[in-house]
Design an enzyme around this catalytic site. Structure first.
Site, PDB file in Angstrom:
ATOM      1  N   ILE A  91      63.935  22.019  58.371  1.00 27.03           N
ATOM      2  CA  ILE A  91      65.336  21.722  58.676  1.00 27.03           C
ATOM      3  C   ILE A  91      66.023  22.980  59.200  1.00 27.03           C
ATOM      4  O   ILE A  91      65.867  24.071  58.637  1.00 27.03           O
ATOM      5  CB  ILE A  91      66.068  21.190  57.427  1.00 27.03           C
ATOM      6  CG1 ILE A  91      65.368  19.918  56.931  1.00 27.03           C
ATOM      7  CG2 ILE A  91      67.538  20.907  57.742  1.00 27.03           C
ATOM      8  CD1 ILE A  91      65.962  19.319  55.675  1.00 27.03           C
ATOM      9  N   HIS A  97      64.756  30.577  61.448  1.00 31.69           N
ATOM     10  CA  HIS A  97      63.440  30.393  60.831  1.00 31.69           C
ATOM     11  C   HIS A  97      62.742  29.147  61.351  1.00 31.69           C
ATOM     12  O   HIS A  97      61.545  29.112  61.541  1.00 31.69           O
ATOM     13  CB  HIS A  97      63.577  30.314  59.303  1.00 31.69           C
ATOM     14  CG  HIS A  97      64.120  28.999  58.833  1.00 31.69           C
ATOM     15  ND1 HIS A  97      65.470  28.759  58.704  1.00 31.69           N
ATOM     16  CD2 HIS A  97      63.498  27.842  58.519  1.00 31.69           C
ATOM     17  CE1 HIS A  97      65.646  27.515  58.309  1.00 31.69           C
ATOM     18  NE2 HIS A  97      64.483  26.938  58.195  1.00 31.69           N
TER      19      HIS A  97
HETATM   20  C1  DLZ Z   1      61.136  29.928  54.405  1.00 26.41           C
HETATM   21  C2  DLZ Z   1      61.285  28.494  54.792  1.00 26.41           C
HETATM   22  C3  DLZ Z   1      62.532  28.009  55.199  1.00 26.41           C
HETATM   23  C4  DLZ Z   1      63.750  28.856  55.254  1.00 26.41           C
HETATM   24  N1  DLZ Z   1      62.676  26.718  55.524  1.00 26.41           N
HETATM   25  C5  DLZ Z   1      61.606  25.891  55.489  1.00 26.41           C
HETATM   26  C6  DLZ Z   1      61.729  24.530  55.856  1.00 26.41           C
HETATM   27  O1  DLZ Z   1      62.805  24.009  56.200  1.00 26.41           O
HETATM   28  N2  DLZ Z   1      60.610  23.756  55.800  1.00 26.41           N
HETATM   29  C7  DLZ Z   1      59.378  24.252  55.435  1.00 26.41           C
HETATM   30  O2  DLZ Z   1      58.395  23.479  55.414  1.00 26.41           O
HETATM   31  N3  DLZ Z   1      59.243  25.542  55.071  1.00 26.41           N
HETATM   32  C8  DLZ Z   1      60.312  26.354  55.084  1.00 26.41           C
HETATM   33  N4  DLZ Z   1      60.183  27.654  54.714  1.00 26.41           N
HETATM   34  C9  DLZ Z   1      58.892  28.111  54.149  1.00 26.41           C
HETATM   35  C10 DLZ Z   1      57.844  28.540  55.189  1.00 26.41           C
HETATM   36  O3  DLZ Z   1      57.249  27.407  55.808  1.00 26.41           O
HETATM   37  C11 DLZ Z   1      56.745  29.346  54.495  1.00 26.41           C
HETATM   38  O4  DLZ Z   1      56.233  28.620  53.404  1.00 26.41           O
HETATM   39  C12 DLZ Z   1      57.258  30.692  53.976  1.00 26.41           C
HETATM   40  O5  DLZ Z   1      57.879  31.409  55.009  1.00 26.41           O
HETATM   41  C13 DLZ Z   1      56.106  31.542  53.404  1.00 26.41           C
HETATM   42  O6  DLZ Z   1      55.164  31.823  54.424  1.00 26.41           O
END
Ligand code: DLZ
Length: 160
Positions: A91, A97
Site C-alpha cells: 500500500i 517504499h
Molecule cells: C517496509 C514495508 C512497508 C513500509 N510497507 C509494506 C507494504 O505495504 N507491503 C508489504 O508487503 N511489505 C511492506 N514492507 C515490508 C517489506 O516488504 C520488507 O519486508 C521489509 O522492507 C524488509 O525487507
C-alpha cells in the site's frame, strides 16, 4: 482496463488444462495480513475449484512482499512444483517504499519465472489505500487471489 473496471473473480474457465496432478507453490507476504489472507483464500479455493488436489498446494509465508522473490525462487527450483503464485499487498504510504518494493518484486518474479521456465504469478495488490486493497481482496472488485490462481492454471496450458 484497470481493475476498477473489472471484477477480478470473473473469468472464463473454458478449455482449462487438467491440473489434477499439478503442484502449486504459493508464497504469502505477512504485511497487510488481513488482505493477503483473503487473497490466499481466494487463490486456494480457486485452485481447488478447478481440479487441484489440496495436498498439491504448498504454502510458505514471508515477512513482506520484498521477500516474495526469494520464496518464489525456492519454490520454483523444486522439480515437483509446476507453478508459483506470489501473494502480497503493498500500500502506498508517505514514502516511496512502495515503488521500490513493487519494481523489485515485479523484476524479481520475472527473473525467477524465466530462470526456471515456470509460471510465477504476480498476485500482488499495489493500491493507494487500504480500502482499494479490500475492494480487490474479496470486495466489490472481486479477489486478486482468484485471478492469480486461474492465471497460473491457464499458463500451464503452454506446457501441455
Ligand atoms: C517496509 C514495508 C512497508 C513500509 N510497507 C509494506 C507494504 O505495504 N507491503 C508489504 O508487503 N511489505 C511492506 N514492507 C515490508 C517489506 O516488504 C520488507 O519486508 C521489509 O522492507 C524488509 O525487507
Amino acid at each position: 482496463m484497470s481493475s476498477a473496471d473489472k471484477n477480478l473473480s470473473i473469468f472464463s474457465t473454458e478449455a482449462l488444462p487438467d491440473v489434477s496432478q499439478k503442484r502449486f507453490g504459493v508464497a504469502v507476504a505477512e504485511w497487510n495480513e488481513t488482505v493477503t489472507e483473503a487473497l490466499y483464500i481466494g487463490a486456494y479455493d480457486t485452485l481447488l475449484a478447478n481440479g487441484v488436489m489440496p495436498q498439491n498446494v504448498v504454502r510458505v509465508n514471508v515477512p513482506g512482499s520484498f521477500e516474495l522473490t526469494l520464496a518464489a525462487q525456492i519454490l520454483a527450483q523444486q522439480a515437483d512444483i509446476d507453478a508459483v503464485i506470489a501473494i502480497g499487498c503493498v500500500i502506498q504510504g508517505e514514502t516511496k517504499h512502495n515503488d521500490y518494493i513493487n519494481h523489485a518484486v515485479a523484476q524479481g518474479l520475472t527473473n525467477v519465472s524465466l530462470k526456471y521456465n515456470k509460471p510465477v504469478i504476480f498476485g500482488i495488490l499495489t493500491p493507494n489505500t487500504q480500502q482499494q486493497a479490500l475492494d480487490r481482496a474479496g470486495g466489490v472488485h472481486g479477489n486478486k487471489g482468484d485471478e492469480a490462481a486461474i492465471t497460473a492454471i491457464k499458463m500451464l496450458k503452454l506446457y501441455a
